[in-house]
Design a protein around this motif. Structure first.
Motif, PDB file in Angstrom:
ATOM      1  N   GLU A  35      44.658  58.666  26.329  1.00  0.00           N
ATOM      2  CA  GLU A  35      44.089  57.353  26.004  1.00  0.00           C
ATOM      3  C   GLU A  35      42.651  57.252  26.507  1.00  0.00           C
ATOM      4  O   GLU A  35      41.772  56.717  25.819  1.00  0.00           O
ATOM      5  CB  GLU A  35      44.948  56.246  26.620  1.00  0.00           C
ATOM      6  CG  GLU A  35      44.534  54.856  26.241  1.00  0.00           C
ATOM      7  CD  GLU A  35      44.728  54.543  24.776  1.00  0.00           C
ATOM      8  OE1 GLU A  35      44.054  53.613  24.293  1.00  0.00           O
ATOM      9  OE2 GLU A  35      45.534  55.199  24.098  1.00  0.00           O
ATOM     10  N   LEU A  36      42.379  57.771  27.705  1.00  0.00           N
ATOM     11  CA  LEU A  36      41.017  57.720  28.254  1.00  0.00           C
ATOM     12  C   LEU A  36      40.051  58.546  27.419  1.00  0.00           C
ATOM     13  O   LEU A  36      38.890  58.179  27.256  1.00  0.00           O
ATOM     14  CB  LEU A  36      41.014  58.200  29.707  1.00  0.00           C
ATOM     15  CG  LEU A  36      41.637  57.244  30.719  1.00  0.00           C
ATOM     16  CD1 LEU A  36      41.683  57.881  32.098  1.00  0.00           C
ATOM     17  CD2 LEU A  36      40.879  55.936  30.766  1.00  0.00           C
ATOM     18  N   LYS A  37      40.514  59.673  26.886  1.00  0.00           N
ATOM     19  CA  LYS A  37      39.663  60.501  26.036  1.00  0.00           C
ATOM     20  C   LYS A  37      39.390  59.832  24.696  1.00  0.00           C
ATOM     21  O   LYS A  37      38.360  60.051  24.077  1.00  0.00           O
ATOM     22  CB  LYS A  37      40.292  61.870  25.816  1.00  0.00           C
ATOM     23  CG  LYS A  37      40.222  62.757  27.038  1.00  0.00           C
ATOM     24  CD  LYS A  37      40.891  64.089  26.798  1.00  0.00           C
ATOM     25  CE  LYS A  37      40.873  64.924  28.061  1.00  0.00           C
ATOM     26  NZ  LYS A  37      41.604  66.176  27.909  1.00  0.00           N
ATOM     27  N   ASN A  40      35.767  55.263  23.506  1.00  0.00           N
ATOM     28  CA  ASN A  40      34.327  55.519  23.450  1.00  0.00           C
ATOM     29  C   ASN A  40      33.667  54.680  24.544  1.00  0.00           C
ATOM     30  O   ASN A  40      33.490  53.474  24.394  1.00  0.00           O
ATOM     31  CB  ASN A  40      33.772  55.148  22.071  1.00  0.00           C
ATOM     32  CG  ASN A  40      32.298  55.451  21.954  1.00  0.00           C
ATOM     33  OD1 ASN A  40      31.649  55.832  22.927  1.00  0.00           O
ATOM     34  ND2 ASN A  40      31.766  55.276  20.770  1.00  0.00           N
ATOM     35  N   TRP A  41      33.290  55.333  25.636  1.00  0.00           N
ATOM     36  CA  TRP A  41      32.738  54.629  26.791  1.00  0.00           C
ATOM     37  C   TRP A  41      31.276  54.242  26.595  1.00  0.00           C
ATOM     38  O   TRP A  41      30.720  53.521  27.409  1.00  0.00           O
ATOM     39  CB  TRP A  41      32.901  55.483  28.051  1.00  0.00           C
ATOM     40  CG  TRP A  41      34.324  55.655  28.423  1.00  0.00           C
ATOM     41  CD1 TRP A  41      35.096  56.767  28.236  1.00  0.00           C
ATOM     42  CD2 TRP A  41      35.199  54.685  29.000  1.00  0.00           C
ATOM     43  NE1 TRP A  41      36.376  56.551  28.676  1.00  0.00           N
ATOM     44  CE2 TRP A  41      36.469  55.272  29.154  1.00  0.00           C
ATOM     45  CE3 TRP A  41      35.024  53.370  29.413  1.00  0.00           C
ATOM     46  CZ2 TRP A  41      37.550  54.592  29.701  1.00  0.00           C
ATOM     47  CZ3 TRP A  41      36.114  52.699  29.953  1.00  0.00           C
ATOM     48  CH2 TRP A  41      37.343  53.314  30.091  1.00  0.00           C
ATOM     49  N   LYS A 136      23.220  30.909  31.567  1.00  0.00           N
ATOM     50  CA  LYS A 136      24.420  31.702  31.827  1.00  0.00           C
ATOM     51  C   LYS A 136      24.601  32.745  30.724  1.00  0.00           C
ATOM     52  O   LYS A 136      24.529  32.445  29.545  1.00  0.00           O
ATOM     53  CB  LYS A 136      25.646  30.805  31.887  1.00  0.00           C
ATOM     54  CG  LYS A 136      26.923  31.550  32.223  1.00  0.00           C
ATOM     55  CD  LYS A 136      28.107  30.612  32.265  1.00  0.00           C
ATOM     56  CE  LYS A 136      29.371  31.312  32.672  1.00  0.00           C
ATOM     57  NZ  LYS A 136      29.802  32.379  31.819  1.00  0.00           N
ATOM     58  N   VAL A 137      24.823  33.982  31.155  1.00  0.00           N
ATOM     59  CA  VAL A 137      25.043  35.083  30.227  1.00  0.00           C
ATOM     60  C   VAL A 137      26.488  35.547  30.367  1.00  0.00           C
ATOM     61  O   VAL A 137      26.951  35.805  31.478  1.00  0.00           O
ATOM     62  CB  VAL A 137      24.075  36.260  30.527  1.00  0.00           C
ATOM     63  CG1 VAL A 137      24.414  37.454  29.668  1.00  0.00           C
ATOM     64  CG2 VAL A 137      22.647  35.833  30.311  1.00  0.00           C
ATOM     65  N   ASN A 138      27.174  35.614  29.245  1.00  0.00           N
ATOM     66  CA  ASN A 138      28.536  36.156  29.245  1.00  0.00           C
ATOM     67  C   ASN A 138      28.436  37.675  29.214  1.00  0.00           C
ATOM     68  O   ASN A 138      27.740  38.219  28.355  1.00  0.00           O
ATOM     69  CB  ASN A 138      29.310  35.659  28.028  1.00  0.00           C
ATOM     70  CG  ASN A 138      29.422  34.154  28.021  1.00  0.00           C
ATOM     71  OD1 ASN A 138      29.631  33.542  29.052  1.00  0.00           O
ATOM     72  ND2 ASN A 138      29.258  33.560  26.858  1.00  0.00           N
ATOM     73  N   PRO A 139      29.081  38.375  30.142  1.00  0.00           N
ATOM     74  CA  PRO A 139      28.963  39.835  30.173  1.00  0.00           C
ATOM     75  C   PRO A 139      29.612  40.496  28.963  1.00  0.00           C
ATOM     76  O   PRO A 139      30.388  39.873  28.240  1.00  0.00           O
ATOM     77  CB  PRO A 139      29.676  40.227  31.469  1.00  0.00           C
ATOM     78  CG  PRO A 139      30.605  39.104  31.741  1.00  0.00           C
ATOM     79  CD  PRO A 139      29.972  37.865  31.173  1.00  0.00           C
ATOM     80  N   ALA A 140      29.295  41.758  28.768  1.00  0.00           N
ATOM     81  CA  ALA A 140      29.902  42.534  27.682  1.00  0.00           C
ATOM     82  C   ALA A 140      31.391  42.714  27.964  1.00  0.00           C
ATOM     83  O   ALA A 140      31.830  42.683  29.114  1.00  0.00           O
ATOM     84  CB  ALA A 140      29.214  43.885  27.559  1.00  0.00           C
ATOM     85  N   ILE A 141      32.146  42.915  26.885  1.00  0.00           N
ATOM     86  CA  ILE A 141      33.593  43.061  26.994  1.00  0.00           C
ATOM     87  C   ILE A 141      34.008  44.420  26.433  1.00  0.00           C
ATOM     88  O   ILE A 141      33.583  44.812  25.339  1.00  0.00           O
ATOM     89  CB  ILE A 141      34.331  41.956  26.203  1.00  0.00           C
ATOM     90  CG1 ILE A 141      33.898  40.565  26.663  1.00  0.00           C
ATOM     91  CG2 ILE A 141      35.837  42.132  26.282  1.00  0.00           C
ATOM     92  CD1 ILE A 141      34.336  40.195  28.047  1.00  0.00           C
ATOM     93  N   LYS A 142      34.817  45.143  27.188  1.00  0.00           N
ATOM     94  CA  LYS A 142      35.403  46.405  26.734  1.00  0.00           C
ATOM     95  C   LYS A 142      36.902  46.314  26.962  1.00  0.00           C
ATOM     96  O   LYS A 142      37.357  46.182  28.100  1.00  0.00           O
ATOM     97  CB  LYS A 142      34.805  47.588  27.517  1.00  0.00           C
ATOM     98  CG  LYS A 142      35.334  48.936  27.101  1.00  0.00           C
ATOM     99  CD  LYS A 142      34.828  49.293  25.731  1.00  0.00           C
ATOM    100  CE  LYS A 142      35.219  50.695  25.351  1.00  0.00           C
ATOM    101  NZ  LYS A 142      34.747  51.056  24.045  1.00  0.00           N
ATOM    102  N   ARG A 143      37.660  46.328  25.876  1.00  0.00           N
ATOM    103  CA  ARG A 143      39.123  46.255  25.926  1.00  0.00           C
ATOM    104  C   ARG A 143      39.610  45.050  26.727  1.00  0.00           C
ATOM    105  O   ARG A 143      40.531  45.140  27.528  1.00  0.00           O
ATOM    106  CB  ARG A 143      39.686  47.552  26.478  1.00  0.00           C
ATOM    107  CG  ARG A 143      39.296  48.746  25.600  1.00  0.00           C
ATOM    108  CD  ARG A 143      39.946  49.976  26.055  1.00  0.00           C
ATOM    109  NE  ARG A 143      41.341  49.905  25.668  1.00  0.00           N
ATOM    110  CZ  ARG A 143      41.984  50.841  25.009  1.00  0.00           C
ATOM    111  NH1 ARG A 143      41.356  51.917  24.651  1.00  0.00           N
ATOM    112  NH2 ARG A 143      43.247  50.704  24.707  1.00  0.00           N
TER     113      ARG A 143
END
Length: 160
Positions: A35-37, A40-41, A136-143
């Motif tokens: 799953e980690l591979k 796309n990081w 205020k900035v909303n941070p990026a979201i990953k999963r």
């Protein structure tokens, strides 16, 4: 006769179903590595955003809106500064923006590797003093998880 057919059918199913039990179940670590591979990081699911851009549905347009607003805010904050007086030849500066998962931001000026014409410490201190009080900035979201993102914005100091 009917009983014999049913018994044979039952035995056939029993012996054929054993193949389902012989398969090796992957370990938890193997599944995690797989799953980690697959992730796309280098890309995020949702880019950072400000309130003005949140209502835009299109992901690309929302990202473009965010970059335009950030560039405009940085230009406004630096346009009233002494950078253009101290360094009249400096018309554009690249600013590395880091947005952390807790919605805090950090700004770093980026200079060419061979640049010795500028007092980097002085420019950095001017940037740190001027680039405060952002919306205020909303941070990026990953999963589904807020993540740290970095990008470089070219900021025009002189508008002629």
């Amino acid at each position: 006769m009917r009983k014999i057919i049913l018994i044979l059918l039952f035995l056939s199913l029993l012996f054929n179903s054993c193949q389902y039990f012989d398969k090796q179940v992957p370990s938890e670590k193997d599944l995690l590595q797989k799953e980690l591979k697959a992730i796309n990081w280098k890309e995020v699911d949702e880019f950072p955003s400000v309130v003005d851009c949140d209502k835009i549905e299109n992901k690309t347009l929302r990202q473009q809106c965010f970059f335009e607003i950030m560039t405009q805010l940085i230009q406004e904050k630096l346009s009233v500064d002494t950078l253009s007086i101290l360094y009249p030849e400096l018309d554009t500066i690249e600013v590395k923006v880091t947005i952390y998962p807790n919605a805090t931001m950090q700004f770093e000026p980026q200079f060419p590797k061979d640049s010795v014409a500028y007092d980097k410490i002085k420019i950095d201190s001017i940037l740190k003093a001027r680039l405060v009080n952002f919306p205020k900035v909303n941070p990026a979201i990953k999963r589904g998880i807020p993540v740290k993102t970095q990008f470089i914005l070219p900021v025009i100091l002189k508008v002629e």
